[in-house]
Design an enzyme around this catalytic site. Sequence first.
Site, PDB file in Angstrom:
ATOM      1  CB  SER A   1     -14.619 -20.007   0.871  1.00  0.00           C
ATOM      2  OG  SER A   1     -13.735 -19.474  -0.098  1.00  0.00           O
TER       3      SER A   1
ATOM      4  N   GLY B   1      -3.679  -5.689  -0.424  1.00  0.00           N
ATOM      5  CA  GLY B   1      -3.994  -4.277  -0.213  1.00  0.00           C
ATOM      6  C   GLY B   1      -5.058  -3.771  -1.174  1.00  0.00           C
TER       7      GLY B   1
ATOM      8  CG  ASP C   1     -10.381  -0.354   2.456  1.00  0.00           C
ATOM      9  OD1 ASP C   1      -9.969   0.704   1.934  1.00  0.00           O
ATOM     10  OD2 ASP C   1      -9.657  -1.085   3.151  1.00  0.00           O
TER      11      ASP C   1
HETATM   12  C1  GLA Z   1      -6.671   0.011   4.926  1.00  0.00           C
HETATM   13  C2  GLA Z   1      -7.911   0.402   5.719  1.00  0.00           C
HETATM   14  C3  GLA Z   1      -8.518   1.712   5.207  1.00  0.00           C
HETATM   15  C4  GLA Z   1      -7.460   2.804   5.086  1.00  0.00           C
HETATM   16  C5  GLA Z   1      -6.220   2.292   4.356  1.00  0.00           C
HETATM   17  C6  GLA Z   1      -5.102   3.288   4.382  1.00  0.00           C
HETATM   18  O1  GLA Z   1      -7.028  -0.301   3.615  1.00  0.00           O
HETATM   19  O2  GLA Z   1      -8.881  -0.607   5.641  1.00  0.00           O
HETATM   20  O3  GLA Z   1      -9.567   2.111   6.043  1.00  0.00           O
HETATM   21  O4  GLA Z   1      -7.133   3.332   6.341  1.00  0.00           O
HETATM   22  O5  GLA Z   1      -5.741   1.079   4.921  1.00  0.00           O
HETATM   23  O6  GLA Z   1      -5.445   4.422   3.679  1.00  0.00           O
END
Ligand code: GLA
Length: 408
Positions: free
Chosen positions: A73, A132, A181
């Site tokens: 990495s 996030g 995601d």
């Molecule tokens: C994280 C998870 C997703 C989703 C979000 C909340 O990002 O990876 O799958 O559940 O939290 O919406």
Amino acid sequence: MENVAEKACELKKTFFKVFGPGAAPETVFAPGRVNLIGEHTDYNGGFVLPCALSYGTLALGRKRSDRKIRMYSHNVTHLGILESSLDDLKAYESDHFTGYVKGVIWAAEEAGFVCDTGMDILIWGDVPNGSGLSSSAALEVSVGLLIKTLFSFEEMTQPQIALLSQKAENDFMGMQCGIMDQFISAMGKEGHALLLNTGTLTYEHIPLVLEGAEIVIINSCVKHSLVGSAYNDRRNECETALDRIRKAMQDGTLAFPASGKLPEGLCELTPDEFEDAAAVLKDEILYARAKHAVYENDRAIRAAEALSQGNKELFGTLMKESHASLRDLYEVSCAEMDVLTDIANSKEYVLGARMTGGGFGGCSVNLIKEGYEEQFRKEVGEEYTAKTGKKPLFYACVPGDGARVIKQ
Ligand code: GLA
């Protein structure tokens, strides 16, 4: 990433330095994401409305003649080359980013996409970890696309790469995330948000244009490290709530929903159907969690309509409601994030602000009136620092394409 092609070219030189001369590596890119609305609905069969970002992960790789997997990495260079093998696709405590790489290779193999030789892989990304914004999904999806490219897995589609990546996260890394995601990382479209029905995986790209408004992302700089266990707890609570509702429908205590079918996920219930069912939950926490999921799904659907109609005021209002529900009912916010969204929502030029992603820190997403970005950064930045002692980071939201091969 300002310029993916330029960065890829630079990393190619690093690749040769790290792994030595030889065949040119294949290069792929997979983006991180910001979710506009529809939070914690994706494991309840509901709608989500994310868009892919210009931030993401580049993965470069070439085949080896033995079965070793050598991983480097360029973000954590002090780790050097970490080595594993196709014959040892197991998770270890000591795994670093390598867990995600091995996890995807493992999940692909489980699905019949078997890598027949080892490989050298170099990774670099600019999605901040723990923010996030889905740095892990970007990494997983990039590895999925990399092995598809290296081993000519023609039948491996982009949605399938998303599903394999989710399997790696669920069954290899032990994080019971939904599909949002990985799906947006694989399927994003420049200039668009993606309305995804996570129950059916049907989707629609909606132009992300709200005339007279813009989106700004703020990193609270609180790392959402708790997210793993607390996230899995929320998921279990939703499953228990669904189970109780289904049992009551089966034994006749409760009427079936309008669909006439037993719900597979909480989000198949409308808010009215949910309120009728609520008595069978017999537990305040379960009620609160399930209520969030059902109403958040409804908000995501209405927000997508508002986006299509260019109704930025409604979109902003739904964002505010979403945050309140995540804070009070789902309890996945944190003190700093509440301060950050409160400050933003108190400005008359802000249409709506909410936390985005799994929660417990990370980023907020803000819809603000055009022309106020500088003022917003200054005012929110100063007030947030004064109240929390933390310095927030601001990111542009430029909706980009999903995972792709970079020719070089
Ligand atoms: C994280 C998870 C997703 C989703 C979000 C909340 O990002 O990876 O799958 O559940 O939290 O919406």
